[in-house]
Scaffold this motif. Structure first.
Motif, PDB file in Angstrom:
ATOM      1  N   SER A 186       0.833  -1.204   0.000  1.00  9.97           N
ATOM      2  CA  SER A 186       0.000   0.000   0.000  1.00  9.97           C
ATOM      3  C   SER A 186       0.865   1.249   0.000  1.00  9.97           C
ATOM      4  O   SER A 186       1.976   1.258   0.558  1.00  9.97           O
ATOM      5  N   ASP A 187       0.343   2.306  -0.602  1.00  5.81           N
ATOM      6  CA  ASP A 187       1.030   3.609  -0.563  1.00  5.81           C
ATOM      7  C   ASP A 187       1.079   4.185   0.847  1.00  5.81           C
ATOM      8  O   ASP A 187       1.842   5.127   1.107  1.00  5.81           O
ATOM      9  N   TYR A 188       0.258   3.667   1.761  1.00  7.25           N
ATOM     10  CA  TYR A 188       0.304   4.131   3.149  1.00  7.25           C
ATOM     11  C   TYR A 188       1.536   3.623   3.895  1.00  7.25           C
ATOM     12  O   TYR A 188       1.927   4.189   4.921  1.00  7.25           O
ATOM     13  N   MET A 189       2.138   2.552   3.422  1.00  2.00           N
ATOM     14  CA  MET A 189       3.211   1.923   4.185  1.00  2.00           C
ATOM     15  C   MET A 189       4.387   2.858   4.456  1.00  2.00           C
ATOM     16  O   MET A 189       4.883   2.905   5.591  1.00  2.00           O
ATOM     17  N   PRO A 190       4.831   3.662   3.488  1.00  2.00           N
ATOM     18  CA  PRO A 190       5.926   4.593   3.795  1.00  2.00           C
ATOM     19  C   PRO A 190       5.528   5.722   4.745  1.00  2.00           C
ATOM     20  O   PRO A 190       6.403   6.442   5.246  1.00  2.00           O
ATOM     21  N   LEU A 191       4.229   5.880   5.000  1.00  2.00           N
ATOM     22  CA  LEU A 191       3.748   6.945   5.880  1.00  2.00           C
ATOM     23  C   LEU A 191       3.570   6.487   7.326  1.00  2.00           C
ATOM     24  O   LEU A 191       3.146   7.267   8.175  1.00  2.00           O
ATOM     25  N   VAL A 192       3.888   5.248   7.597  1.00  2.00           N
ATOM     26  CA  VAL A 192       3.807   4.701   8.954  1.00  2.00           C
ATOM     27  C   VAL A 192       5.214   4.314   9.390  1.00  2.00           C
ATOM     28  O   VAL A 192       5.840   3.427   8.788  1.00  2.00           O
ATOM     29  N   VAL A 193       5.727   4.990  10.407  1.00  2.00           N
ATOM     30  CA  VAL A 193       7.087   4.721  10.869  1.00  2.00           C
ATOM     31  C   VAL A 193       7.208   3.267  11.327  1.00  2.00           C
ATOM     32  O   VAL A 193       6.402   2.792  12.134  1.00  2.00           O
ATOM     33  N   GLY A 194       8.181   2.570  10.786  1.00  2.00           N
ATOM     34  CA  GLY A 194       8.467   1.226  11.258  1.00  2.00           C
ATOM     35  C   GLY A 194       8.032   0.102  10.350  1.00  2.00           C
ATOM     36  O   GLY A 194       8.369  -1.050  10.615  1.00  2.00           O
ATOM     37  N   THR A 195       7.305   0.398   9.275  1.00  2.00           N
ATOM     38  CA  THR A 195       6.871  -0.714   8.421  1.00  2.00           C
ATOM     39  C   THR A 195       8.072  -1.397   7.765  1.00  2.00           C
ATOM     40  O   THR A 195       8.130  -2.628   7.686  1.00  2.00           O
TER      41      THR A 195
END
Length: 272
Positions: A186-195
């Protein structure tokens, strides 16, 4: 072809114990991600404990994202113990080439031949000596552009090399060069610290469950992550809700979901 369904079943049935010497910013997400996939996390990162614990662990993650002197000493001790016991271990070269001392210590860790190396494209290019490194923790290179560097690195160390990006690439260079490309997420993954950092722990868990087949283990870990990211994106409203949905998805995706992830394979003959 790697049997991804058997790999995820192996993790869930064996409950591998994973020692994480990792970035303090990502410890909760990394621990929860490991629990969600069916592994057992342990954040044992002091030099007085690290070697003893590494000897009873099934897998080890080394990530110097926010390293302290204790982390560096603990990593040295844990890697030494893992090599003595044959325990698979993963190196995540966070910000290699960006800061001098960190770069020196990652170079030292490389000489101990990680079972797997997982990083972004710029980190992998820099490790292979073909790039300058990332911008902080962010990649400035594309995955396909650094595949040759990943192959060189795998040849030199015998490690499985995983390059994270829009489509992940996993490379293992033996008598043949095997390359797997894993799409999804998902494109959200880089927006969540730690993925990204947590993926290193998941790779260590899969290696712990399948120590005799590191290529399959690393591909399956990335496919598990991709399947969970795709599922979580479908019910998320933004990065905050995605973080919660992602942990749920890591737990709930099935072997069938993981084998349905877009994975393609190439084999390149090695000539003398």
């Amino acid at each position: 072809m790697p049997d991804l369904a058997a790999a995820v079943t192996a993790v869930r049935e064996s409950n591998p114990l994973v020692q994480c010497i990792t970035n303090t910013v990502v410890q909760p997400l990394s621990a929860n991600a490991l629990l969600a996939i069916g592994a057992s996390p342990a954040m044992i990162n002091h030099e007085a404990d690290a070697a003893q614990f590494a000897r009873i662990s099934d897998g080890l993650l080394i990530n110097f994202g926010t390293a302290s002197s204790h982390n560096f000493l603990a990593a040295d001790a844990a890697i030494t113990a893992a090599r003595e016991t044959g325990t698979p271990w993963v190196l995540d070269p966070v910000s290699y080439g960006v800061i001098d001392y960190r770069t020196t210590r990652i170079k030292q860790a490389l000489t101990w031949q990680p079972t797997a190396i997982r990083g972004n494209a710029s980190e992998i290019a820099a490790l292979a000596g073909t790039g300058a490194g990332a911008r902080g923790v962010d990649s400035t290179d594309e995955v396909e552009a650094v595949l040759e560097a990943a192959i060189q690195l795998s040849h030199a160390l015998g490690s499985v090399v995983a390059v994270s990006g829009e489509v992940d690439a996993i490379v293992h260079a033996g008598e043949q060069v095997r390359i797997a490309r894993v799409s999804g997420g998902s494109d959200y993954m880089p927006l969540v610290v730690g993925t990204g950092c947590s993926l290193g722990g998941v790779v260590a868990a899969y290696l712990g469950a399948l120590p005799a087949d590191p290529f399959t283990a690393v591909v399956a870990a990335h496919a598990h992550y991709a399947a969970a990211g795709t599922r979580a994106a479908g019910t998320s409203r933004g990065p905050g809700s995605f973080a919660v949905e992602f942990l749920d998805a890591l737990h709930s995706v099935t072997a069938a979901d993981i084998t349905a992830v877009g994975v393609s394979y190439d084999t390149v003959e090695v000539t003398a």
